[in-house]
Design a protein around this motif. Structure first.
Motif, PDB file in Angstrom:
ATOM      1  N   LEU A 105       0.887  -1.168   0.000  1.00 56.81           N
ATOM      2  CA  LEU A 105       0.000   0.000   0.000  1.00 56.81           C
ATOM      3  C   LEU A 105       0.921   1.212   0.000  1.00 56.81           C
ATOM      4  O   LEU A 105       1.197   1.796   1.034  1.00 56.81           O
ATOM      5  N   LEU A 109       0.656   8.217   4.260  1.00 52.08           N
ATOM      6  CA  LEU A 109      -0.220   7.835   5.363  1.00 52.08           C
ATOM      7  C   LEU A 109      -1.300   8.891   5.596  1.00 52.08           C
ATOM      8  O   LEU A 109      -2.455   8.574   5.840  1.00 52.08           O
ATOM      9  N   ASN A 112      -4.845   8.579   4.186  1.00 50.86           N
ATOM     10  CA  ASN A 112      -5.084   7.197   3.783  1.00 50.86           C
ATOM     11  C   ASN A 112      -5.170   6.251   4.970  1.00 50.86           C
ATOM     12  O   ASN A 112      -5.048   5.039   4.815  1.00 50.86           O
ATOM     13  N   VAL A 116      -5.390   2.024   5.235  1.00 50.80           N
ATOM     14  CA  VAL A 116      -4.451   1.193   5.990  1.00 50.80           C
ATOM     15  C   VAL A 116      -5.227   0.263   6.913  1.00 50.80           C
ATOM     16  O   VAL A 116      -4.973  -0.943   6.960  1.00 50.80           O
ATOM     17  N   THR A 120      -5.300  -3.831   6.685  1.00 50.66           N
ATOM     18  CA  THR A 120      -4.840  -4.691   7.780  1.00 50.66           C
ATOM     19  C   THR A 120      -5.977  -5.574   8.293  1.00 50.66           C
ATOM     20  O   THR A 120      -5.761  -6.736   8.610  1.00 50.66           O
ATOM     21  N   LEU A 153       3.525  -2.295  10.300  1.00 48.86           N
ATOM     22  CA  LEU A 153       3.541  -1.452   9.114  1.00 48.86           C
ATOM     23  C   LEU A 153       4.989  -1.267   8.679  1.00 48.86           C
ATOM     24  O   LEU A 153       5.859  -1.016   9.514  1.00 48.86           O
ATOM     25  N   VAL A 155       7.132   1.238   7.171  1.00 49.62           N
ATOM     26  CA  VAL A 155       6.953   2.673   6.992  1.00 49.62           C
ATOM     27  C   VAL A 155       8.267   3.324   6.585  1.00 49.62           C
ATOM     28  O   VAL A 155       9.330   2.981   7.086  1.00 49.62           O
ATOM     29  N   GLU A 168       1.853  -1.680  14.520  1.00 51.54           N
ATOM     30  CA  GLU A 168       0.746  -0.748  14.287  1.00 51.54           C
ATOM     31  C   GLU A 168       0.157  -0.338  15.621  1.00 51.54           C
ATOM     32  O   GLU A 168      -0.166  -1.195  16.453  1.00 51.54           O
TER      33      GLU A 168
END
Length: 188
Positions: A105, A109, A112, A116, A120, A153, A155, A168
């Motif tokens: 994805l 962030l 969005n 997310v 998940t 995540l 990131v 997360e």
């Protein structure tokens, strides 16, 4: 007999002729390389050097691969317990069932967060269904607290190539919270 058939198939695609023994050894070399990469990834991710440690052998065929794997990893010592294959089977029997799911994805962030969370949630649902296909069993597992879900995540800041896996945060995915976790992981 099967290796002879396989050797014929492989040789049909090659410019040279391999013997049955060479084909069999190729499979062993691939297995050794796969084991080396796994050991190296786990070891180096934790900040250790393989060459400074002893290779512990386990599994029924562990002894067959131990010397070659240790040599490739630069290890000079091998520990092979007399019941290595038994201990491996016991370990597998006692270990937790795990299912890892990944999905890309690649979006900022900010704006969005709902995407997310939806992704998940979808990954968790498909993972739990794969581990416990029966709905009634799944409900019992959830009720008794024997089902554990961890979401991470991967990131990175826009414009960078360094991605970090962070747990997360519980509840609402908040950009500032994730940035703080990311920075803490980056510095720590």
């Amino acid at each position: 007999k099967k290796f002879e058939e396989l050797t014929k198939v492989i040789n049909a695609d090659l410019d040279k002729e391999l013997s049955v023994e060479e084909v069999a050894m190729s499979f062993i070399e691939v297995a050794n390389e796969t084991m080396c990469r796994a050991v190296q990834n786990v070891t180096e991710t934790k900040g250790y050097r393989c060459a400074e440690h002893t290779l512990s052998v386990f599994g029924g065929a562990g002894g067959q691969h131990a010397c070659a794997v240790a040599r490739k990893l630069g290890m000079s010592k091998i520990y092979a317990h007399q019941k290595a294959s038994y201990l491996s089977a016991v370990g597998i029997g006692m270990s937790d069932l795990v299912d890892d799911r990944l999905a890309p994805l690649r979006r900022p962030l900010k704006g969005n967060a709902e995407a997310v969370l939806a992704l998940t949630k979808q990954l968790v649902e498909s993972s739990v269904a794969a581990l416990i296909p029966n709905t009634a069993d799944r409900q019992v597992a959830e009720k008794e607290g024997i089902l554990s879900v961890q979401r991470f995540l991967s990131v990175r800041f826009e414009g960078t190539t360094t991605a970090l896996m962070i747990k997360e945060p519980e509840g609402v995915v908040d950009v500032s919270t994730i940035e703080a976790i990311y920075m803490s992981a980056l510095e720590g």
